[in-house]
Every structure is written in C-alpha cells, then in structure tokens.
Design an enzyme around this catalytic site. Structure first.
Site, short mmCIF file in Angstrom:
data_model
loop_
_atom_site.label_atom_id
_atom_site.label_comp_id
_atom_site.label_asym_id
_atom_site.label_seq_id
_atom_site.Cartn_x
_atom_site.Cartn_y
_atom_site.Cartn_z
N HIS A 67 -7.21 -5.79 2.25
CA HIS A 67 -6.07 -5.24 2.99
C HIS A 67 -5.49 -6.31 3.91
CE1 HIS A 67 -6.95 -0.82 2.36
NE2 HIS A 67 -8.18 -1.30 2.14
N HIS A 69 -10.48 -5.14 -3.35
CA HIS A 69 -9.16 -5.45 -2.80
C HIS A 69 -9.29 -5.84 -1.34
CE1 HIS A 69 -9.97 -1.14 -2.43
NE2 HIS A 69 -9.34 -1.20 -1.27
N GLY A 96 -15.85 2.84 3.83
CA GLY A 96 -14.49 3.37 3.75
C GLY A 96 -13.74 2.98 2.49
N GLN A 97 -14.44 2.44 1.50
CA GLN A 97 -13.77 2.06 0.25
C GLN A 97 -13.50 3.30 -0.59
OE1 GLN A 97 -15.89 -0.81 -2.16
NE2 GLN A 97 -14.19 -1.06 -3.59
N ASN A 132 -12.86 -3.09 2.97
CA ASN A 132 -13.75 -1.94 3.05
C ASN A 132 -14.68 -1.99 1.83
OD1 ASN A 132 -12.33 -0.95 5.32
ND2 ASN A 132 -10.84 0.06 4.00
N ASP A 174 0.85 -1.20 0.00
CA ASP A 174 0.00 0.00 0.00
C ASP A 174 0.89 1.25 0.00
OD1 ASP A 174 -3.23 0.51 1.01
OD2 ASP A 174 -1.83 2.19 0.99
P1 5GP Z 1 -9.76 1.46 0.37
O1 5GP Z 1 -9.77 2.82 1.01
O2 5GP Z 1 -10.50 1.49 -0.96
O3 5GP Z 1 -10.19 0.35 1.26
O4 5GP Z 1 -8.25 1.14 0.07
C1 5GP Z 1 -7.56 1.69 -1.01
C2 5GP Z 1 -6.10 1.61 -0.67
O5 5GP Z 1 -5.36 1.76 -1.85
C3 5GP Z 1 -5.63 2.71 0.29
O6 5GP Z 1 -5.07 2.11 1.45
C4 5GP Z 1 -4.62 3.50 -0.52
O7 5GP Z 1 -3.51 3.93 0.26
C5 5GP Z 1 -4.21 2.51 -1.58
N1 5GP Z 1 -3.83 3.10 -2.85
C6 5GP Z 1 -4.50 4.05 -3.54
N2 5GP Z 1 -3.87 4.34 -4.68
C7 5GP Z 1 -2.76 3.54 -4.71
C8 5GP Z 1 -1.70 3.40 -5.65
O8 5GP Z 1 -1.63 4.06 -6.69
N3 5GP Z 1 -0.73 2.48 -5.35
C9 5GP Z 1 -0.76 1.74 -4.20
N4 5GP Z 1 0.24 0.87 -3.99
N5 5GP Z 1 -1.76 1.86 -3.29
C10 5GP Z 1 -2.74 2.75 -3.55
#
Ligand code: 5GP
Ligand code: ZN
Length: 113
Positions: free
Chosen positions: A101, A99, A92-93, A86, A30
C-alpha cells in the site's frame, strides 16, 4: 491463480485504474481508498505474501515492488507518505496476493490500529 482478484486485474480480466507497469509489478488505485492518495503495488506473478516472495529468493521482484512503491509515493506524497504491507489475517491482509500500500495526502497517525 484463476480465482485471485489481483491476478485477474494483472491479466486485464477485471478493470482497475492502472497507473504503472513494469516487467515485475503493476500499480493500481485502491478501490476503497483510506487516504486521498491510496495506491497498491503488486507483483504480476502470484505470491500470497511478501514473505513468500522473499523466501522464494525472488529478490528482483522484491526490489521492483519497493522501487515502484517509493517512486509513486514520492510522486503523490509531497508532504510525506506511508508504505504498508499487511501480512496474514491478524496483520489485516484481506487479499491473498502480495501487495504494497502507498498512502498519502493526509496526516498519518501512530499507532496505526
Ligand atoms: P489488504 O487488506 O489485503 O492489505 O489490502 C487489500 C486492498 O485491496 C484493500 O485496500 C482493498 O480496498 C483493495 N481491493 C480489493 N479488491 C480490489 C479491487 O477489485 N480493485 C482494487 N483496485 N482494489 C481492491
Ligand atoms: Zn494472484
């Protein structure tokens, strides 16, 4: 999905620290880690949410996501780990490509906030 950041990462069009790949999923570090170890496991094919994978009866993809997340979690999370999905805006997505985590390397708290 041409405007999806995770599709671009899967295609190699946007750089990421990729640490695992199989037929169905990849895992990356991440970019904004919330724990000393923070990995993301994502399907190579675009699905918006985990629900979309399950409802499309893509059981192999769903299994591959959990299998990879668990394998990596056990590798990086010697003292324990947290696996989180999420889902939706209130969940919180922030990236609309499903994906999982994997967080480890510090004490986790509950409720997660
Ligand atoms: P969500 O908030 O949708 O559950 O998680 C999305 C995750 O993707 C976040 O933890 C964010 O830091 C990560 N993320 C967003 N854009 C990128 C990216 O371009 N590269 C990487 N490696 N992680 C990303
Ligand atoms: Zn995508």
């Amino acid at each position: 999905m041409s405007d999806c950041i995770f599709c671009k990462i899967v295609a190699g069009e946007v750089p990421a620290e990729e640490i695992y790949r199989d037929d169905d999923v990849i895992a990356i570090v991440d970019v904004n880690p919330q724990a000393p170890k923070h990995l993301l496991v994502l399907p190579r094919k675009h699905y918006a949410t985990l629900a979309e994978i399950v409802e499309s009866k893509e059981h192999r993809v769903a299994g591959s996501l959990l299998r990879a997340a668990t394998k990596l979690a056990r590798e990086v999370g010697g003292q324990g780990y947290r696996i989180v999905v999420n889902s939706g805006e209130q969940g919180g997505q922030t990236v609309d490509h499903a994906h999982v985590h994997v967080l480890a390397g510090r004490q986790m708290h509950w409720p997660p906030g």
